[in-house]
Design an enzyme around this catalytic site. Sequence first.
Site, short mmCIF file in Angstrom:
data_model
loop_
_atom_site.label_atom_id
_atom_site.label_comp_id
_atom_site.label_asym_id
_atom_site.label_seq_id
_atom_site.Cartn_x
_atom_site.Cartn_y
_atom_site.Cartn_z
N ARG A 1 2.72 37.13 -18.33
CA ARG A 1 3.12 36.27 -19.46
C ARG A 1 2.63 36.89 -20.76
O ARG A 1 1.44 37.12 -20.92
CB ARG A 1 2.54 34.87 -19.27
CG ARG A 1 2.91 33.92 -20.37
CD ARG A 1 2.24 32.57 -20.19
NE ARG A 1 2.89 31.76 -19.17
CZ ARG A 1 2.36 30.63 -18.68
NH1 ARG A 1 1.19 30.22 -19.10
NH2 ARG A 1 3.00 29.93 -17.77
N ARG B 1 -9.31 23.00 -20.78
CA ARG B 1 -7.97 22.99 -20.17
C ARG B 1 -7.05 23.79 -21.08
O ARG B 1 -7.46 24.22 -22.17
CB ARG B 1 -7.51 21.52 -20.07
CG ARG B 1 -6.48 21.18 -19.01
CD ARG B 1 -6.93 21.50 -17.62
NE ARG B 1 -6.08 20.84 -16.63
CZ ARG B 1 -5.00 21.39 -16.07
NH1 ARG B 1 -4.61 22.60 -16.40
NH2 ARG B 1 -4.30 20.71 -15.15
N LYS B 2 -5.76 23.91 -20.70
CA LYS B 2 -4.80 24.57 -21.58
C LYS B 2 -4.66 23.81 -22.90
O LYS B 2 -5.02 22.61 -22.98
CB LYS B 2 -3.44 24.68 -20.89
CG LYS B 2 -2.74 23.35 -20.73
CD LYS B 2 -1.44 23.48 -19.93
CE LYS B 2 -0.35 24.19 -20.71
NZ LYS B 2 0.99 23.96 -20.08
N GLY C 1 10.80 21.79 -11.94
CA GLY C 1 10.68 21.80 -10.49
C GLY C 1 9.63 20.89 -9.90
O GLY C 1 9.58 20.68 -8.70
N CYS D 1 7.01 21.64 -16.95
CA CYS D 1 7.18 22.82 -17.79
C CYS D 1 8.58 22.88 -18.41
O CYS D 1 8.75 23.43 -19.49
CB CYS D 1 6.95 24.08 -16.97
SG CYS D 1 5.36 24.09 -16.10
N GLY D 2 9.57 22.32 -17.74
CA GLY D 2 10.94 22.30 -18.27
C GLY D 2 11.20 21.11 -19.17
O GLY D 2 12.34 20.87 -19.58
FE1 SRM Z 1 3.86 25.33 -17.32
C1 SRM Z 1 1.53 25.49 -14.88
C2 SRM Z 1 5.48 27.90 -16.02
C3 SRM Z 1 5.64 25.59 -20.18
C4 SRM Z 1 2.88 22.18 -18.18
N1 SRM Z 1 3.52 26.54 -15.75
C5 SRM Z 1 2.47 26.45 -14.89
C6 SRM Z 1 2.43 27.66 -13.97
C7 SRM Z 1 1.52 28.67 -14.59
C8 SRM Z 1 1.95 27.29 -12.56
C9 SRM Z 1 1.81 28.48 -11.67
O1 SRM Z 1 0.76 29.14 -11.68
O2 SRM Z 1 2.75 28.80 -10.95
C10 SRM Z 1 3.93 28.06 -14.01
C11 SRM Z 1 4.23 29.53 -13.78
C12 SRM Z 1 5.50 29.65 -12.98
C13 SRM Z 1 6.15 30.99 -13.13
O3 SRM Z 1 6.00 31.86 -12.25
O4 SRM Z 1 6.88 31.15 -14.12
C14 SRM Z 1 4.35 27.50 -15.36
N2 SRM Z 1 5.22 26.60 -18.02
C15 SRM Z 1 5.85 27.54 -17.29
C16 SRM Z 1 7.01 28.14 -18.06
C17 SRM Z 1 7.26 29.61 -17.72
C18 SRM Z 1 8.27 27.29 -17.77
C19 SRM Z 1 9.56 27.95 -18.20
O5 SRM Z 1 10.35 28.30 -17.30
O6 SRM Z 1 9.78 28.13 -19.40
C20 SRM Z 1 6.55 27.84 -19.49
C21 SRM Z 1 5.68 28.93 -20.04
C22 SRM Z 1 5.34 28.69 -21.49
C23 SRM Z 1 4.58 29.84 -22.10
O7 SRM Z 1 5.23 30.77 -22.55
O8 SRM Z 1 3.34 29.78 -22.12
C24 SRM Z 1 5.74 26.59 -19.26
N3 SRM Z 1 4.15 24.14 -18.94
C25 SRM Z 1 5.01 24.39 -19.97
C26 SRM Z 1 5.17 23.20 -20.75
C27 SRM Z 1 6.16 23.03 -21.91
C28 SRM Z 1 5.60 23.24 -23.27
O9 SRM Z 1 4.52 23.83 -23.44
O10 SRM Z 1 6.27 22.80 -24.19
C29 SRM Z 1 4.38 22.23 -20.18
C30 SRM Z 1 4.27 20.75 -20.62
C31 SRM Z 1 3.56 20.63 -21.91
C32 SRM Z 1 2.07 20.61 -21.79
O11 SRM Z 1 1.48 21.55 -21.27
O12 SRM Z 1 1.48 19.63 -22.26
C33 SRM Z 1 3.75 22.83 -19.04
N4 SRM Z 1 2.43 24.06 -16.68
C34 SRM Z 1 2.23 22.78 -17.13
C35 SRM Z 1 1.21 22.17 -16.32
C36 SRM Z 1 0.66 20.74 -16.48
C37 SRM Z 1 -0.48 20.77 -17.45
C38 SRM Z 1 -1.46 19.63 -17.27
O13 SRM Z 1 -2.15 19.31 -18.25
O14 SRM Z 1 -1.62 19.12 -16.17
C39 SRM Z 1 0.83 23.12 -15.36
C40 SRM Z 1 -0.23 22.95 -14.26
C41 SRM Z 1 -1.61 23.18 -14.75
O15 SRM Z 1 -1.85 23.66 -15.87
O16 SRM Z 1 -2.51 22.85 -13.98
C42 SRM Z 1 1.61 24.29 -15.62
FE1 SF4 Z 2 6.37 22.84 -11.74
FE2 SF4 Z 2 6.06 24.27 -13.96
FE3 SF4 Z 2 6.35 25.48 -11.62
FE4 SF4 Z 2 8.42 24.26 -12.79
S1 SF4 Z 2 7.32 26.07 -13.52
S2 SF4 Z 2 7.89 24.12 -10.66
S3 SF4 Z 2 7.41 22.45 -13.65
S4 SF4 Z 2 4.65 24.18 -12.30
#
Ligand code: SRM
Ligand code: SF4
Length: 535
Positions: free
Chosen positions: A68, A182-183, A452, A457-458
């Site tokens: 990333r 946290r993030k 998913g 994240c979507g």
């Molecule tokens: Fe996300 C965790 C992908 C935007 C909320 N997110 C993850 C992980 C890293 C989990 C993992 O290790 O597999 C995903 C990686 C999957 C992969 O292989 O791509 C992942 N998040 C994404 C992305 C790639 C989705 C996308 O297809 O665009 C986005 C990457 C953004 C970036 O460039 O940094 C992405 N994630 C978001 C957003 C949207 C936003 O930021 O507007 C959210 C909701 C907003 C927020 O965070 O408040 C989001 N992601 C989460 C969470 C739930 C956070 C929480 O507080 O519980 C997780 C799980 C965690 O952090 O424990 C997570």
């Molecule tokens: Fe769940 Fe984020 Fe993975 Fe999508 S990318 S399946 S919303 S953790």
Amino acid sequence: MTDTATTTTSLNKFEKFKAQKDGLAIRDEIEKFAALGWEAMDETDRDHRLKWVGVFFRPVTPGKFMMRLRMPNGILTSNQMRVLAQVVQRYGDDGCADITTRQNIQLRGIRIEDLPDIFNRFHAVGLTTVQSGMDNVRNITGDPVAGLDADELYDTRELVQQIQDMLTNKGEGNPEFSNLPRKFNIAIAGGRDNSVHAEINDLAFVPAFKEGTGDRGQGIGQEFSQSPIFGFNVLVGGFFSAKRCEAAIPLNAWVLPEDVVAVCRAVLEVFRDHGPRANRQKSRLMWLIDEWGVEKFRAEVESRLGELLLPAAAKDEIDWEKRDHIGVYKQKQPGLNYAGLNIPVGRLYAEDMFEIARLAEVYGSGEIRFTVEQNIVIPNISDSRLATFLTESLLERFSIDPGLLTRSLVSCTGAQFCNFALIETKNRALAMIKALEEDLTFTNPVRIHWTGCPNSCGQPQVADIGLMGTKTRKNGKTLEGVDIYMGGKVGKDAHLGTCVTKGIPCEDLQPVLQDLLIKNFGAKLKQEALLVGNC
Ligand code: SRM
Ligand code: SF4
């Protein structure tokens, strides 16, 4: 250290491993890991600490890592795009890239033995992946048409870069901010349409003019003589998680652009030092604000700043509907245009990336931008070159005028690469939109977001129709299904959508969506539209 993290017994496992070895320490071990191979690595280093340098172990595809990047304001050069393309190209069918919902890019198929070379290549062109995962500040979003849009209120590019530089020590890594509870998400809106979804960030700055009463230039706590003066109202605490989703709330603070970096620093210091660390489901900034109340939180930010904050301006300037930037638009610079290309579900392959870099260079200034809708913008296309640009074959796949569902489709990674996923998303989303567009006609875009799992994240809560992956039962079998969200409003008066239906099996979803589109969004069956046309 934090109020709640002073006793080791109350620490969760993430806090424990961070205390044992800081995530950023991994920077110095990349050569060692490359020589060792992923199978022989310490599991905590492999599965968690590598995320501090933006390298994500994928249990779904072991040995093929995700990287990333950080793309401040979603901007990169054609040279940088070519380097990213070269990196994924070497992995053949395993290599691809995804534009993310934070104006960013992720690369797929990465082998650990190649990391030293990849980091060298990134360094040479000014790319960084540092602090892009785990308990760090994510990519900082800004207006995708900053500096291009005649109606913009503030060009966000420089500010976003300054915040990133402060947080990451200019991309080298900054231990001051590498162990948050946290993030943390930061966004700056520069236009009137809230193109960054300010309301879903932990910290957001939205344009607002302030009538002043005193002298300018004496710091954050002073009132001003000129009026109105441009600045930002500050929002805090927006986030999505599996257990709780909240829109950001006003901090009741207004800041000048030149004070934004200091305010980011102060807010992050407060979060770092006082944010709850016992339970990771309750560690985002909003939980601290809940515990303290917003007044105490604000006072603590002031204390870190060493100055008082001014109260928020009475209203902000977000008064437009959100634009998607797909299509060709005049820039504020005479004779120049920007083109927004729809990249279906944000997925790119090496040859696409090379081609985008070429188009940006031949027709524009070599600059490429990303939007939070996972699309791209190519700026600075001169009037004289526009017609030829529009004949480029890449635009047949990455259209400037896609179908009204296709143009607004967003999807998270889903089961193809993400081990949290409860369903496959990207391919399913594309197939579903194709089928719906074949059967229906639309008068307006309908924003459909797939995610998913409940991590969101979507961003299904910002969509017209949000689809959140789940498991559901039908005829005694467990199937992939979705919970349906509706009512997400973006741009002016943004608010979050809510769950309206639970557990629809994906195999039964198409007629359900068709019905929703007809009843709520004015879609018509093509057969019906033809009959009306014939009357
Ligand atoms: Fe996300 C965790 C992908 C935007 C909320 N997110 C993850 C992980 C890293 C989990 C993992 O290790 O597999 C995903 C990686 C999957 C992969 O292989 O791509 C992942 N998040 C994404 C992305 C790639 C989705 C996308 O297809 O665009 C986005 C990457 C953004 C970036 O460039 O940094 C992405 N994630 C978001 C957003 C949207 C936003 O930021 O507007 C959210 C909701 C907003 C927020 O965070 O408040 C989001 N992601 C989460 C969470 C739930 C956070 C929480 O507080 O519980 C997780 C799980 C965690 O952090 O424990 C997570
Ligand atoms: Fe769940 Fe984020 Fe993975 Fe999508 S990318 S399946 S919303 S953790």
